[in-house]
Design a protein around this motif. Sequence first.
Motif, PDB file in Angstrom:
ATOM      1  N   GLU A  72       0.830  -1.204   0.000  1.00  0.00           N
ATOM      2  CA  GLU A  72       0.000   0.000   0.000  1.00  0.00           C
ATOM      3  C   GLU A  72       0.868   1.259   0.000  1.00  0.00           C
ATOM      4  O   GLU A  72       0.570   2.226  -0.706  1.00  0.00           O
ATOM      5  CB  GLU A  72      -0.945   0.011   1.195  1.00  0.00           C
ATOM      6  N   ARG A  75       2.122   1.742  -3.527  1.00  0.00           N
ATOM      7  CA  ARG A  75       1.086   2.284  -4.411  1.00  0.00           C
ATOM      8  C   ARG A  75       0.872   3.774  -4.140  1.00  0.00           C
ATOM      9  O   ARG A  75       0.720   4.570  -5.067  1.00  0.00           O
ATOM     10  CB  ARG A  75      -0.223   1.513  -4.253  1.00  0.00           C
ATOM     11  N   ASP A  78       3.698   5.750  -5.623  1.00  0.00           N
ATOM     12  CA  ASP A  78       3.541   5.837  -7.082  1.00  0.00           C
ATOM     13  C   ASP A  78       2.511   6.891  -7.461  1.00  0.00           C
ATOM     14  O   ASP A  78       2.713   7.661  -8.406  1.00  0.00           O
ATOM     15  CB  ASP A  78       3.134   4.475  -7.666  1.00  0.00           C
ATOM     16  N   ARG A  79       1.382   6.930  -6.733  1.00  0.00           N
ATOM     17  CA  ARG A  79       0.350   7.941  -7.021  1.00  0.00           C
ATOM     18  C   ARG A  79       0.887   9.349  -6.793  1.00  0.00           C
ATOM     19  O   ARG A  79       0.616  10.258  -7.571  1.00  0.00           O
ATOM     20  CB  ARG A  79      -0.900   7.699  -6.173  1.00  0.00           C
TER      21      ARG A  79
END
Length: 90
Positions: A72, A75, A78-79
Amino acid sequence: MSSDEVHAVRTALLTRCPACASGLVQPAEVAQDAGRVLVRRRCPECAHVDLVEADPDLVYAWLRREARIRAELGRTADRIARAPRIELSP
């Protein structure tokens, strides 16, 4: 793992630091030895390190939880990296 002193811990205490009570304790190393599971834990808040014996199912669940958290966080990073830059005026 070396033959450091091993302490058996109860379920509720597995993810708590015995020195500062932080809930951010991380499994640094896991090994199986003669039918028992040994975990070297590290606290990121106070740097306490110890070696404990714990139930294999609890250790497995803890490792799975840590993997989910890492995924998580990856992710989310990355966002953030893909998000448009915001220019701030001085």
